[in-house]
Scaffold this motif. Sequence first.
Motif, PDB file in Angstrom:
ATOM      1  N   ASP A 125       2.403   0.545   6.274  1.00 39.48           N
ATOM      2  CA  ASP A 125       2.528  -0.903   6.325  1.00 39.48           C
ATOM      3  C   ASP A 125       1.214  -1.664   6.507  1.00 39.48           C
ATOM      4  OD1 ASP A 125       4.983   0.290   6.449  1.00 39.48           O
ATOM      5  OD2 ASP A 125       5.852  -1.192   7.758  1.00 39.48           O
ATOM      6  N   LYS A 126       0.587  -1.524   7.669  1.00 40.24           N
ATOM      7  CA  LYS A 126      -0.655  -2.254   7.916  1.00 40.24           C
ATOM      8  C   LYS A 126      -1.877  -1.479   7.460  1.00 40.24           C
ATOM      9  CE  LYS A 126       1.932  -2.866  10.437  1.00 40.24           C
ATOM     10  NZ  LYS A 126       3.377  -2.761  10.123  1.00 40.24           N
ATOM     11  N   ILE A 127      -1.690  -0.194   7.176  1.00 40.28           N
ATOM     12  CA  ILE A 127      -2.832   0.669   6.915  1.00 40.28           C
ATOM     13  C   ILE A 127      -3.517   0.289   5.608  1.00 40.28           C
ATOM     14  CG2 ILE A 127      -3.604   3.032   6.507  1.00 40.28           C
ATOM     15  CD1 ILE A 127      -0.529   2.474   8.610  1.00 40.28           C
ATOM     16  N   VAL A 128      -2.760   0.181   4.520  1.00 37.34           N
ATOM     17  CA  VAL A 128      -3.375  -0.155   3.231  1.00 37.34           C
ATOM     18  C   VAL A 128      -4.028  -1.542   3.269  1.00 37.34           C
ATOM     19  CG1 VAL A 128      -2.879  -0.703   0.817  1.00 37.34           C
ATOM     20  CG2 VAL A 128      -2.071   1.443   1.809  1.00 37.34           C
TER      21      VAL A 128
ATOM     22  N   ARG B  99      -3.579  -3.879  11.770  1.00 38.07           N
ATOM     23  CA  ARG B  99      -4.195  -4.074  10.448  1.00 38.07           C
ATOM     24  C   ARG B  99      -5.658  -4.468  10.579  1.00 38.07           C
ATOM     25  NH1 ARG B  99      -2.382  -9.376   7.600  1.00 38.07           N
ATOM     26  NH2 ARG B  99      -3.860 -10.126   9.163  1.00 38.07           N
ATOM     27  N   ASP B 100      -5.945  -5.393  11.484  1.00 39.90           N
ATOM     28  CA  ASP B 100      -7.312  -5.868  11.628  1.00 39.90           C
ATOM     29  C   ASP B 100      -8.189  -4.838  12.341  1.00 39.90           C
ATOM     30  OD1 ASP B 100      -6.034  -7.966  10.488  1.00 39.90           O
ATOM     31  OD2 ASP B 100      -6.584  -9.453  11.984  1.00 39.90           O
ATOM     32  N   VAL B 101      -7.574  -4.048  13.231  1.00 44.64           N
ATOM     33  CA  VAL B 101      -8.300  -2.932  13.852  1.00 44.64           C
ATOM     34  C   VAL B 101      -8.670  -1.901  12.786  1.00 44.64           C
ATOM     35  CG1 VAL B 101      -8.101  -1.008  15.475  1.00 44.64           C
ATOM     36  CG2 VAL B 101      -7.278  -3.278  16.120  1.00 44.64           C
ATOM     37  N   ILE B 102      -7.736  -1.621  11.881  1.00 41.04           N
ATOM     38  CA  ILE B 102      -8.000  -0.680  10.787  1.00 41.04           C
ATOM     39  C   ILE B 102      -9.125  -1.207   9.898  1.00 41.04           C
ATOM     40  CG2 ILE B 102      -7.005   0.263   8.661  1.00 41.04           C
ATOM     41  CD1 ILE B 102      -4.292   0.292  10.316  1.00 41.04           C
ATOM     42  N   ALA B 103      -9.110  -2.507   9.622  1.00 41.73           N
ATOM     43  CA  ALA B 103     -10.194  -3.095   8.815  1.00 41.73           C
ATOM     44  C   ALA B 103     -11.543  -2.877   9.492  1.00 41.73           C
ATOM     45  CB  ALA B 103      -9.936  -4.585   8.607  1.00 41.73           C
ATOM     46  N   MET B 104     -11.593  -3.102  10.789  1.00 40.65           N
ATOM     47  CA  MET B 104     -12.858  -2.905  11.515  1.00 40.65           C
ATOM     48  C   MET B 104     -13.247  -1.432  11.547  1.00 40.65           C
ATOM     49  SD  MET B 104     -12.641  -5.745  14.590  1.00 40.65           S
ATOM     50  CE  MET B 104     -10.932  -5.492  15.080  1.00 40.65           C
ATOM     51  N   GLY B 105     -12.241  -0.559  11.706  1.00 41.82           N
ATOM     52  CA  GLY B 105     -12.523   0.869  11.689  1.00 41.82           C
ATOM     53  C   GLY B 105     -13.055   1.335  10.346  1.00 41.82           C
ATOM     54  N   THR B 106     -12.512   0.777   9.276  1.00 46.82           N
ATOM     55  CA  THR B 106     -12.990   1.105   7.931  1.00 46.82           C
ATOM     56  C   THR B 106     -14.441   0.676   7.756  1.00 46.82           C
ATOM     57  OG1 THR B 106     -10.755   0.821   7.069  1.00 46.82           O
ATOM     58  CG2 THR B 106     -12.548   0.767   5.470  1.00 46.82           C
TER      59      THR B 106
ATOM     60  N   PRO C 140      -6.574   4.272  12.841  1.00 46.80           N
ATOM     61  CA  PRO C 140      -5.231   4.492  13.376  1.00 46.80           C
ATOM     62  C   PRO C 140      -4.157   4.182  12.346  1.00 46.80           C
ATOM     63  CG  PRO C 140      -6.143   2.450  14.232  1.00 46.80           C
ATOM     64  CD  PRO C 140      -7.244   3.132  13.475  1.00 46.80           C
ATOM     65  N   ALA C 141      -3.020   4.817  12.513  1.00 44.71           N
ATOM     66  CA  ALA C 141      -1.886   4.568  11.617  1.00 44.71           C
ATOM     67  C   ALA C 141      -0.620   4.632  12.455  1.00 44.71           C
ATOM     68  CB  ALA C 141      -1.858   5.603  10.494  1.00 44.71           C
ATOM     69  N   MET C 142      -0.159   3.470  12.890  1.00 46.57           N
ATOM     70  CA  MET C 142       1.065   3.445  13.682  1.00 46.57           C
ATOM     71  C   MET C 142       2.272   3.348  12.764  1.00 46.57           C
ATOM     72  SD  MET C 142       1.052  -0.354  15.391  1.00 46.57           S
ATOM     73  CE  MET C 142       2.548  -0.036  16.334  1.00 46.57           C
ATOM     74  N   CYS C 143       3.391   3.838  13.229  1.00 42.71           N
ATOM     75  CA  CYS C 143       4.622   3.834  12.441  1.00 42.71           C
ATOM     76  C   CYS C 143       5.560   2.753  12.955  1.00 42.71           C
ATOM     77  CB  CYS C 143       5.300   5.205  12.513  1.00 42.71           C
ATOM     78  SG  CYS C 143       6.853   5.258  11.589  1.00 42.71           S
ATOM     79  N   ASP C 144       5.852   1.773  12.124  1.00 43.83           N
ATOM     80  CA  ASP C 144       6.764   0.713  12.525  1.00 43.83           C
ATOM     81  C   ASP C 144       8.178   1.238  12.712  1.00 43.83           C
ATOM     82  OD1 ASP C 144       4.637  -0.945  12.393  1.00 43.83           O
ATOM     83  OD2 ASP C 144       5.304  -2.104  10.675  1.00 43.83           O
ATOM     84  N   GLY C 145       8.508   2.341  12.029  1.00 47.07           N
ATOM     85  CA  GLY C 145       9.812   2.937  12.236  1.00 47.07           C
ATOM     86  C   GLY C 145       9.988   3.476  13.642  1.00 47.07           C
ATOM     87  N   VAL C 146       8.894   3.898  14.263  1.00 51.81           N
ATOM     88  CA  VAL C 146       8.933   4.399  15.633  1.00 51.81           C
ATOM     89  C   VAL C 146       8.944   3.255  16.634  1.00 51.81           C
ATOM     90  CG1 VAL C 146       7.689   5.753  17.377  1.00 51.81           C
ATOM     91  CG2 VAL C 146       7.804   6.566  15.018  1.00 51.81           C
ATOM     92  N   THR C 147       8.195   2.195  16.347  1.00 55.45           N
ATOM     93  CA  THR C 147       7.998   1.125  17.329  1.00 55.45           C
ATOM     94  C   THR C 147       9.001  -0.027  17.200  1.00 55.45           C
ATOM     95  OG1 THR C 147       6.334   0.095  15.901  1.00 55.45           O
ATOM     96  CG2 THR C 147       5.544   1.624  17.585  1.00 55.45           C
ATOM     97  N   GLN C 148       9.930   0.028  16.216  1.00 59.03           N
ATOM     98  CA  GLN C 148      10.912  -1.042  16.083  1.00 59.03           C
ATOM     99  C   GLN C 148      11.656  -1.260  17.410  1.00 59.03           C
ATOM    100  OE1 GLN C 148      11.522  -3.253  13.900  1.00 59.03           O
ATOM    101  NE2 GLN C 148      10.432  -2.472  12.098  1.00 59.03           N
TER     102      GLN C 148
ATOM    103  N   LEU D  94       3.257  10.455  11.535  1.00 58.98           N
ATOM    104  CA  LEU D  94       3.649   9.538  10.467  1.00 58.98           C
ATOM    105  C   LEU D  94       3.924  10.368   9.209  1.00 58.98           C
ATOM    106  CD1 LEU D  94       3.978   6.526   9.871  1.00 58.98           C
ATOM    107  CD2 LEU D  94       1.555   6.421   9.349  1.00 58.98           C
ATOM    108  N   SER D  95       5.176  10.425   8.794  1.00 61.37           N
ATOM    109  CA  SER D  95       5.543  11.338   7.706  1.00 61.37           C
ATOM    110  C   SER D  95       4.768  11.059   6.429  1.00 61.37           C
ATOM    111  CB  SER D  95       7.043  11.247   7.426  1.00 61.37           C
ATOM    112  OG  SER D  95       7.412   9.967   6.926  1.00 61.37           O
ATOM    113  N   ALA D  96       4.520   9.791   6.139  1.00 65.00           N
ATOM    114  CA  ALA D  96       3.806   9.443   4.913  1.00 65.00           C
ATOM    115  C   ALA D  96       2.368   9.932   4.920  1.00 65.00           C
ATOM    116  CB  ALA D  96       3.828   7.931   4.710  1.00 65.00           C
TER     117      ALA D  96
END
Length: 604
Positions: A158-161, A132-139, A112-120, A81-83
């Motif tokens: 996208d969903k990470i923040v 997003r909700d998995v990231i919330a639980m991971g946090t 996790p941080a998936m890239c929507d640009g890759v999965t479009q 993920l470039s960002a």
Amino acid sequence: MTDLHPVLAKVTQRIIERSKPTRAQFMARADRYKADEPRRKKLSCANYAHVVAASSENDKLQAALDAVPNLGIVTAYNDMLSAHQPYHDYPEKIRGYARKVGATSQVAGGVPAMCDGVTQGRPGMELSLFSRDVIAMGTAIALSHDAFDAALMLGICDKIVPGLVIGALSFAHLPVIFVPSGPMSSGLPNPEKAKIRTMYALGEVGRDALLAAEMASYHAAGTCTFYGTANSNQMLMEMMGLHVPGAAFVHPSTPLRDALTQAAVERAAKTAENSKDPHRLADVLSEKAFVNGVIGLMATGGSTNHALHLPAMARAAGVILTWEDMNDLSAITPLLARVYPNGSADVNHFHAAGGIGFVIRELLAAGLLHEDVETVWGHGLSLYAREPVLENGALIWRDLPANSLDEAVLRPASNPFQPEGGLRECTGNLGHAIVKVSAVKPEHQVVEAPCVVFDDQDDFLAAFKAKDLPEGDFICVVRFQGPKANGMPELHSLTPSLSSFLDAGRKVALVTDGRMSGASGKVPAMIHLTPEALDGGPIARLKTGDVLRVDCEKGTLDYLGDATEFANRTDAERPAEADGVGRELFAHMRRQVGPADQGGAVFW
């Protein structure tokens, strides 16, 4: 101080009143977990030994002192993920900055941080919203060790923040600062990239030309430069007071970026829970902070995905935010920015013209933001109406220029691009949906035409390739794309094909219970349609040939046929549920997820 706009005051009070029970529960929980001494002192000796076992001897000695804050880092680093690639060396940098101010730091966990640009257009996109909700639980898991006095969140996209925010709000008794890494330098202009995508969809250029254009656009470490969900996230973190002021759009690996990261670490240490001046996340993310976030979204023409993420984040803070609130705020918010897909400029041009600090200053002066809020930097949103610079190697903040440096990109509130904000709620006999009006030309905002119904985006793309679509105007309906049906994937891969009809002088629109990318624009798209097809929404009863009216100007979406006959129709049968590539692991989330207008979340 400028008086608040009466509608802003009214909507804010409405949210406060509606949220009283849930907000009180949230604040009571934050108060319950509050501590005046290092959290690690509550651990048993064995627990504590595990916390510091891998630390240096000096850090072990420091951590034993009551006055020393231990900063927990939650990182979304990966180098695909470039960002997020610049985050590779942040933990070591943060550790060094922390030591300089007598603090310690540890990586509490990764998410996790998936890239929507890759999965479009790929099956993986069906996991995107749920990530997003998995990231919330991971946090939450990362911060659950009770070993940290403040937290630093490393996330951009996208969903990470939103996921980091939701997870951190379970630990709102702690100070939490979000640390960005900045956008990549400008590459191939976004309108040129979009043109080549459309040409490829029409078969006018080959894959080699398309690949060359894409790689010229996405070419370096840093955030993609269009104003999609990732960069809308960064705007929100400034508007809601969670960044070091002005940190959003400074390039990676520059002296100013390093200085801003160091400032975040120093501030986290200074405002840690065991410091003399603690700044809890619970006090920063108030009802007013979320209203400021909505105003910022509307004033800049930000991503439609935040019609999902803002209500979800707000709910995690005990705040009940609705699409009606967002629509009412959009109606009073002038559009101050034209950044792709709302214009031709990218975020680097926007930042150079004055950026978020300029937008905040203008909106405060117009009475369209709440100044009286707590932020991670101190009291008052005006702290974010300045710009950071290095002066003789020292980080300082200075006043922004009085005028925009490019009014084709950024304008004052007295001369906006349009008098209303970027997003609008649309309602009618098909339910209610969201449309990004700022990205749609006026001549394309009203479409009345027969619809063509598809149950999958691939079916539409196949029909487009086979030239099996109406010769006149039409409205493309793609259903069974909601949270319960398949996780609500983005349907951005439809944009080049649909755009080609607009370029040919025809009128088209999209109606779907799915999502579009934050980068989507040009085509009038009624998205997030609620109720979704799988929930018995009227979209499930549509048939090819039904005449619909999409009116972005009035905010309406309607079936124009016989109402009685339509009501007596049988809902279309749901397509077979796909599995594989991880989708089966998320089946339980599809069963319990809430509707789009409540954030599409699984937690409530």
